[in-house]
Design a protein around this motif. Structure first.
Motif, PDB file in Angstrom:
ATOM      1  N   ASP A   1      -1.910  -0.655   9.038  1.00 60.57           N
ATOM      2  CA  ASP A   1      -1.896  -0.166   7.669  1.00 60.57           C
ATOM      3  C   ASP A   1      -3.336   0.076   7.246  1.00 60.57           C
ATOM      4  OD1 ASP A   1      -0.112  -0.079   5.042  1.00 60.57           O
ATOM      5  OD2 ASP A   1      -2.143  -0.731   4.602  1.00 60.57           O
TER       6      ASP A   1
ATOM      7  N   TRP B   1       0.814   0.677  14.941  1.00 60.50           N
ATOM      8  CA  TRP B   1       0.390   1.004  13.597  1.00 60.50           C
ATOM      9  C   TRP B   1      -0.534  -0.057  12.985  1.00 60.50           C
ATOM     10  CZ3 TRP B   1       2.685  -1.185   8.858  1.00 60.50           C
ATOM     11  CH2 TRP B   1       2.215  -0.560   7.701  1.00 60.50           C
TER      12      TRP B   1
ATOM     13  N   ALA C   1       0.829  -1.203   0.000  1.00 61.48           N
ATOM     14  CA  ALA C   1       0.000   0.000   0.000  1.00 61.48           C
ATOM     15  C   ALA C   1       0.866   1.256   0.000  1.00 61.48           C
ATOM     16  CB  ALA C   1      -0.905   0.008   1.229  1.00 61.48           C
ATOM     17  N   LEU C   2       0.255   2.366  -0.395  1.00 64.96           N
ATOM     18  CA  LEU C   2       0.942   3.655  -0.428  1.00 64.96           C
ATOM     19  C   LEU C   2      -0.119   4.749  -0.449  1.00 64.96           C
ATOM     20  CD1 LEU C   2       0.457   4.532  -3.630  1.00 64.96           C
ATOM     21  CD2 LEU C   2       2.371   2.994  -3.995  1.00 64.96           C
TER      22      LEU C   2
ATOM     23  N   GLY D   1       5.815  -5.690   7.156  1.00 65.83           N
ATOM     24  CA  GLY D   1       4.852  -4.730   7.671  1.00 65.83           C
ATOM     25  C   GLY D   1       5.285  -4.344   9.074  1.00 65.83           C
TER      26      GLY D   1
ATOM     27  N   GLY E   1      -4.222   1.004   4.128  1.00 65.37           N
ATOM     28  CA  GLY E   1      -4.382   0.926   2.684  1.00 65.37           C
ATOM     29  C   GLY E   1      -4.123   2.270   2.044  1.00 65.37           C
ATOM     30  N   ALA E   2      -4.407   2.341   0.765  1.00 65.42           N
ATOM     31  CA  ALA E   2      -4.109   3.559   0.010  1.00 65.42           C
ATOM     32  C   ALA E   2      -4.936   4.722   0.528  1.00 65.42           C
ATOM     33  CB  ALA E   2      -4.389   3.317  -1.467  1.00 65.42           C
ATOM     34  N   LYS E   3      -4.316   5.893   0.556  1.00 68.32           N
ATOM     35  CA  LYS E   3      -4.992   7.106   0.994  1.00 68.32           C
ATOM     36  C   LYS E   3      -4.670   8.216   0.010  1.00 68.32           C
ATOM     37  CE  LYS E   3      -3.205   6.193   4.983  1.00 68.32           C
ATOM     38  NZ  LYS E   3      -2.628   6.263   6.336  1.00 68.32           N
ATOM     39  N   ARG E   4      -5.520   9.211  -0.035  1.00 70.39           N
ATOM     40  CA  ARG E   4      -5.334  10.308  -0.988  1.00 70.39           C
ATOM     41  C   ARG E   4      -5.205  11.621  -0.246  1.00 70.39           C
ATOM     42  NH1 ARG E   4      -9.166   8.887  -6.106  1.00 70.39           N
ATOM     43  NH2 ARG E   4      -7.721  10.387  -7.027  1.00 70.39           N
ATOM     44  N   PRO E   5      -4.017  11.950   0.243  1.00 65.42           N
ATOM     45  CA  PRO E   5      -3.868  13.165   1.047  1.00 65.42           C
ATOM     46  C   PRO E   5      -3.885  14.429   0.206  1.00 65.42           C
ATOM     47  CG  PRO E   5      -1.727  12.153   0.707  1.00 65.42           C
ATOM     48  CD  PRO E   5      -2.745  11.234   0.079  1.00 65.42           C
ATOM     49  N   GLU E   6      -4.265  15.534   0.852  1.00 62.39           N
ATOM     50  CA  GLU E   6      -4.099  16.862   0.258  1.00 62.39           C
ATOM     51  C   GLU E   6      -2.614  17.201   0.207  1.00 62.39           C
ATOM     52  OE1 GLU E   6      -6.675  18.965  -0.898  1.00 62.39           O
ATOM     53  OE2 GLU E   6      -7.677  17.022  -0.685  1.00 62.39           O
ATOM     54  N   ALA E   7      -2.261  18.087  -0.705  1.00 58.49           N
ATOM     55  CA  ALA E   7      -0.865  18.522  -0.789  1.00 58.49           C
ATOM     56  C   ALA E   7      -0.481  19.317   0.451  1.00 58.49           C
ATOM     57  CB  ALA E   7      -0.645  19.357  -2.038  1.00 58.49           C
TER      58      ALA E   7
ATOM     59  N   TYR F   1      -1.445   8.371  -2.540  1.00 56.92           N
ATOM     60  CA  TYR F   1      -1.314   8.910  -3.892  1.00 56.92           C
ATOM     61  C   TYR F   1      -2.171  10.158  -4.059  1.00 56.92           C
ATOM     62  CZ  TYR F   1      -5.767   6.543  -4.577  1.00 56.92           C
ATOM     63  OH  TYR F   1      -7.065   6.124  -4.445  1.00 56.92           O
ATOM     64  N   ARG F   2      -1.822  10.939  -5.076  1.00 54.40           N
ATOM     65  CA  ARG F   2      -2.556  12.173  -5.365  1.00 54.40           C
ATOM     66  C   ARG F   2      -2.319  12.512  -6.828  1.00 54.40           C
ATOM     67  NH1 ARG F   2      -0.402  15.533  -1.501  1.00 54.40           N
ATOM     68  NH2 ARG F   2       1.384  15.908  -2.860  1.00 54.40           N
TER      69      ARG F   2
ATOM     70  N   LEU G   1       1.060  -8.524   9.410  1.00 52.22           N
ATOM     71  CA  LEU G   1       1.453  -7.230   8.839  1.00 52.22           C
ATOM     72  C   LEU G   1       1.032  -6.085   9.751  1.00 52.22           C
ATOM     73  CD1 LEU G   1       0.742  -7.755   5.039  1.00 52.22           C
ATOM     74  CD2 LEU G   1       2.820  -8.233   6.344  1.00 52.22           C
TER      75      LEU G   1
END
Lengths: 248, 248, 248, 248
Positions: free
Chosen positions: D229, D227, C118-119, D188, D231-237, C121-122, D92
């Motif tokens: 995990d 921690w 996992a990672l 992990g 999974g994938a995340k979509r952060p703001e810049a 992304y934007r 993991l």
């Protein structure tokens, strides 16, 4: 568990010669770090500097140190080879070592790594974001996604080190570079952590997250066993030599 | 591809002082190895010894060497620190290094590893079986399940090295020990292979499989790039420092 | 040396469904990459896609492939487990594998890594600077200090992978993140390289440095040996079991 | 520190079907191990088997387990994929895992490693000497130079695993083989230790040194952080995208 005996060693040069540094660290970086560490439980902290007897790293002190924190920059060349040899041997024997910032260029760190330990740098007061890339690692315990430092000296790749056994932090710099800022190695019986933040002209060691990382690293690097390498040995055989073999 | 320029360095002491050794290696271990390597394609081999100018490891020679093979034992202390420094720097720059047998205890190898490089040993003419634990590795190319050596000096664990980047061989000894006999590391731009077999009182370097491994290691360790580390540099920023941030 | 037989596999979905992608890659990312690779010497390139027989990854094709380049994103779930098993087994047998960009999330890559992969992304069209942190590494051959990509999808840490055996690139992103963009692993007899750049809505695969890295990776990942794992075996003993011991 | 919650999972097949095994382990290997571990301080031990609800590895149990000890052999194929997926995800996330002996061939271990995990074996009641090659490692704490087992099943190299992060033990076998018997990996947030000894027809798990190693491994593998995990995340810049560059 028993208290971890921490020794903080500082060359203690910039703070005495540069007013810009002494304003931030009037008693020296070592005393600022010592006060910070003493706020964490389980540690017994002392400080020492290059100007002390045996360059502040006597045999007696090292034998009674569980984890050594090392800050140096301007006086790397003044540290004598025999001093380096003493500390190096003690790390291999099991003492933990936390090397901070410009300590990457010390004789001690280069001797333990076996490589150039070179890097690029820039003093421009730029923003640094120390990313936590191993959030389950004990050294990252309590640290969020990243540590943000509003003003930092830049250290840039390539960093001339052996591949770290564990990579905990990677830094982003406002000026466009990246750097492997938190690196773990095992050498002999000792654990080594390199942590990048800490230029003397910024109040980096007052940052609570930076302090937390150093305290975590002390806990992580504490000796794990009691082994001392005794050098080459000539054991007797455990099995009969010259035994007949199947079909032989 | 161009020829690989191989330099075989030998301290050349035992062969001149011990008749039991000179009977096996009358011209020296270096010449036996050179003759062996010349039977493989793609190499240009020269030999040099401790008694030569600049201890046989001059700057000019090193600059024109792609892979250095190193055999030493009795005279480790006679190798001067400046000689070690020259070779060490050249390895980090990209020259391959193959360290044989008792070379584990050389100043050079210890400097590259940063550890004690200590081990246990026994001279009892016992059987060694060098197991190929990485059968797809290029250094094991053409080697079967194991190399059997009817008479060997025993080297036993613990071996005081950093964890190898790749483990190719592990030895079994008749007297009851094991040893990590074939180990790969990358340091700077150079590749390092340590290979255990080769005590001077046994004809180990006439074994065709031992020769094959050394030839494979030369091929594996050849320089992979053209980089030279230029030490610390102070680059200009690539991005505007002080830019406004979102919500800032 | 003989030609390296390269197979480029692409799920080939975005290019057929999204005009913004097909404008950049009208014949598919696989054909763009194939044309690029054919400009390098020493390779024999073919392409294949998810819609082909056996999902484009037949046993016959794999046996005749030295290095597989893998691009997938939207159709990861459509790749059948038996397809994954075939490719996975062939990698362990020695076929090289170059996983590009969103292939990090493929069943194949996750199976080889054993972790989440996992990672973060934007998609914001931001600048990426892919730093060359291992300038002597063969995969970085011919690449300068960094590759600058004017518009990229951001991938951010933490990246859920095992510690890479070799770290070649780390990316800096304009929006503030870092990412381990070029990672090497050995698994069984195969070599695996993950390379981050390549989002389908940017012309990343036309960048000459990106192409150079992929060509270098193909050369690096080519099979190094001939071993096939044959599973568990029950060998006869090589030594007499039950032999008397010293003093026993 | 709080108690380490240890779950010992055993397929529990041999002990019910083979009188030679049940004579040694009448209540099952899991109960023998549980009794052994309970003699060490700081652990809270429970046991579970393949025949229990959810194959003995329910979500609730796993969430409340700090370290899982895993023994399987005859019934690897009966462990359902969804069971494996549950345990894999929990490792993991941070649960420690100690895989014993023939567990190397379990679906779980193969999934975590991503490789064949194949090896060679022989049941001939031969002597094994488990060498402690990392005497300062916490898993080797209290263990001398080696553990000698008078009768063992032989496991031989090559062992189809990724290079261990830390190698603690290597075994010597009377019949002539070697084996990497104690291996550490981080995956992990979890720590994994594989330990070779333990064939069901020998009383290996009554050996005090074997028990000590397993207890040490439990301590070493306990979760180090909190921690999960996500999974994938979509952060703001975090930085302004599109900022002007120097000279731009």
């Amino acid at each position: 568990m028993s208290l971890i005996r921490v020794t903080i060693w500082n060359e203690f040069v910039h703070e005495r010669e540069n007013p810009a540094v002494s304003r931030i660290y009037p008693l020296g970086i070592h005393e600022t770090l010592a006060a910070a560490l003493r706020s964490f439980p389980g540690v017994d902290v002392c400080t020492t500097t290059l100007g002390d007897t045996d360059q502040g790293l006597s045999h007696d002190l090292l034998v009674n140190t569980d984890v050594l924190i090392y800050w140096g920059h301007a006086a790397h060349d003044e540290v004598r080879d025999e001093t380096v040899a003493r500390v190096h041997a003690r790390v291999l024997e099991g003492m933990g070592l936390v090397v901070l910032h410009s300590g990457h260029w010390s004789k001690l760190f280069k001797r333990l790594m076996g490589t150039t330990c070179a890097l690029r740098y820039r003093e421009a007061g730029e923003r640094e974001r120390v990313w936590n890339i191993s959030p389950g690692h004990p050294i990252a315990d309590g640290i969020g996604d990243y540590i943000e430092l509003p003003e930092s000296e830049m250290y840039g790749e390539p960093f001339g080190i052996p591949t770290p056994d564990e990579q905990v932090f990677i830094s982003w710099f406002e000026g466009g570079e990246v750097f492997r800022s938190g690196c773990c190695w095992r050498r002999g019986n000792g654990r080594i952590f390199y942590f990048r933040p800490g230029h003397e002209i910024y109040p980096t060691y007052f940052d609570p997250n930076v302090r937390r990382v150093i305290a975590n690293a002390v806990e992580w690097a504490r000796p794990q066993g009691l082994w001392r390498d005794e050098g080459a040995k000539r054991p007797e055989a455990l099995e009969t030599i010259g035994a007949k073999r199947p079909g032989g």
